[in-house]
Write an enzyme that holds these catalytic residues in place. Sequence first.
Site, short mmCIF file in Angstrom:
data_model
loop_
_atom_site.label_atom_id
_atom_site.label_comp_id
_atom_site.label_asym_id
_atom_site.label_seq_id
_atom_site.Cartn_x
_atom_site.Cartn_y
_atom_site.Cartn_z
N ASN A 210 48.32 40.04 29.96
CA ASN A 210 49.62 39.89 30.66
C ASN A 210 50.78 40.40 29.64
O ASN A 210 50.72 40.81 28.55
CB ASN A 210 50.04 38.38 31.16
CG ASN A 210 50.07 37.54 29.92
OD1 ASN A 210 50.93 37.44 29.27
ND2 ASN A 210 49.23 36.49 30.04
N PRO A 307 39.82 27.66 29.88
CA PRO A 307 40.20 26.11 29.86
C PRO A 307 41.67 26.08 29.70
O PRO A 307 42.22 27.08 29.44
CB PRO A 307 39.46 25.69 28.45
CG PRO A 307 39.50 27.13 27.77
CD PRO A 307 39.07 28.20 28.70
N ASP A 308 42.06 25.26 30.29
CA ASP A 308 43.64 24.77 30.11
C ASP A 308 44.03 24.13 28.82
O ASP A 308 43.55 23.05 28.75
CB ASP A 308 43.92 23.76 31.19
CG ASP A 308 45.51 23.77 31.38
OD1 ASP A 308 46.06 23.41 30.21
OD2 ASP A 308 46.25 23.76 32.54
N LYS A 339 53.28 19.84 37.44
CA LYS A 339 52.68 20.14 36.15
C LYS A 339 52.80 19.05 34.99
O LYS A 339 51.74 18.79 34.15
CB LYS A 339 53.30 21.48 35.64
CG LYS A 339 52.23 22.39 34.98
CD LYS A 339 52.82 23.81 35.26
CE LYS A 339 52.86 24.55 36.39
NZ LYS A 339 53.19 25.90 36.15
O1 C5P Z 1 49.15 25.94 34.75
P1 C5P Z 1 50.23 27.01 34.28
O2 C5P Z 1 49.63 28.04 33.57
O3 C5P Z 1 51.39 27.32 34.87
O4 C5P Z 1 50.94 26.11 32.87
C1 C5P Z 1 51.71 26.70 32.03
C2 C5P Z 1 51.56 25.82 30.82
O5 C5P Z 1 50.44 25.46 30.35
C3 C5P Z 1 52.06 26.53 29.57
O6 C5P Z 1 52.77 25.76 28.54
C4 C5P Z 1 50.89 27.29 29.08
O7 C5P Z 1 50.99 27.61 27.70
C5 C5P Z 1 49.91 26.32 29.42
N1 C5P Z 1 48.37 26.76 29.56
C6 C5P Z 1 47.43 26.54 28.70
N2 C5P Z 1 46.12 26.92 29.05
C7 C5P Z 1 45.98 27.50 30.03
C8 C5P Z 1 47.03 27.68 31.07
C9 C5P Z 1 48.30 27.50 30.67
O8 C5P Z 1 47.75 25.91 27.55
N3 C5P Z 1 44.60 28.09 30.56
#
Ligand code: C5P
Length: 399
Positions: A210, A307-308, A339
Amino acid sequence: MSRLFNKHIIVAISGGIAAYKSAELVRLLKTAGAQVEVVMTRGAIEFITPLTLQALSGNPVHQHLLDPAAEAGMGHIQLARWADAILVAPCTAQVMARLAQGQADDLLSTLCLATQAPVLLAPAMNQAMWNDPATQANAQLLIERGLTLLGPDVGEQACGDVGPGRMLEPGQLVIELEQIFSSHAWQGRKVVITAGPTREAIDPVRYLSNHSSGKMGYALAQAAVEAGAQVHLISGPTNLPTPIDLQCTQVQSARDMLSACQNACQDADIFIASAAVADYRPAEKAEQKIKKTGAKSGFSLELVQNPDILATIAADFPRLTCVGFAAETQQLVAHAQAKLKRKQVAMIIANDVSEPGIGFNSDENQVCLVTAEGAKQLPRLPKTQLARQLINHIAQLDK
Ligand code: C5P
């Protein structure tokens, strides 16, 4: 390296005999690596020429509030936003009085009123003028409003008097200015910050990614160092120079970023996730470059969820203060609140990416801080200045 490296400093010169020392001040700031813009009042140019200051700062001197040529380039509001600090040196009794009254009738006073950056004054005047109750009251008022007075020094004056009113020497002013870029808000704290995009490999030569520039995360890392923290920056690929005085681990994919964060967070106090992590990655990375097949045949790629990182770190390290970002195009606060709960973090820093000129890839940002207590909107600022404000807000969470 000086804390002033790459900082945007406005040196505002008003009409006093100490103006000759401002040339040396600008030279020292440039030697320290600062970017300097000089503003001169009508009085100042009676004492020293704009050409001298232009040669030393490397930039044309700003003299007028409503100069059409200047406004077409860096106008007064833009200049006020650009500044990381404004140093008025010398600051005459008259300038102090006008600032105390909140006047905006020339460029210097307007900038001081319009900026969000720290304003520092180096008073320089005859000792009787300094001791006059009117000047003393103005000094007090300006300090109460958050401006910083550097000096004046005591000693022999150009008029022959001896007493308080001498401008601090340029070298001393530079040392004092450096201090504002090193707070102690995070002294002894260990901070892990993610920044930039991730790259998810499709084959040996292609990837999904991105447009994240990493600017916000790098500015936060620099501000955290300046606040006394021990910082570990975990960065996806960016074009930015690594900030000084911190540990930096370069990663490519989201999974690499997660494992680097898991290692780094073992003994950390604060985790800030500013990276734009790819939500999905190709299910398989092809061993060899994928070849084109028939001219008209399509191509589909199976993606699996990444993974998040933020949610995983928050769950794995419950004692860590975790902060995330949220880029939204609508219902900013509601989405950020969701969130906050879903990822179980202490704060979400939300910005509206549908607004032109802020957020992704730009130098400025405007954010809303969302915590369990509510939402707080911050002003639009360059990312470097915003980072310093964010550090102070996050420090409140971490008490
Ligand atoms: O869920 P979303 O992508 O909108 O959330 C954004 C936040 O979560 C940011 O702080 C981003 O760095 C973190 N994030 C993460 N891992 C992911 C997706 C988002 O740490 N896979």
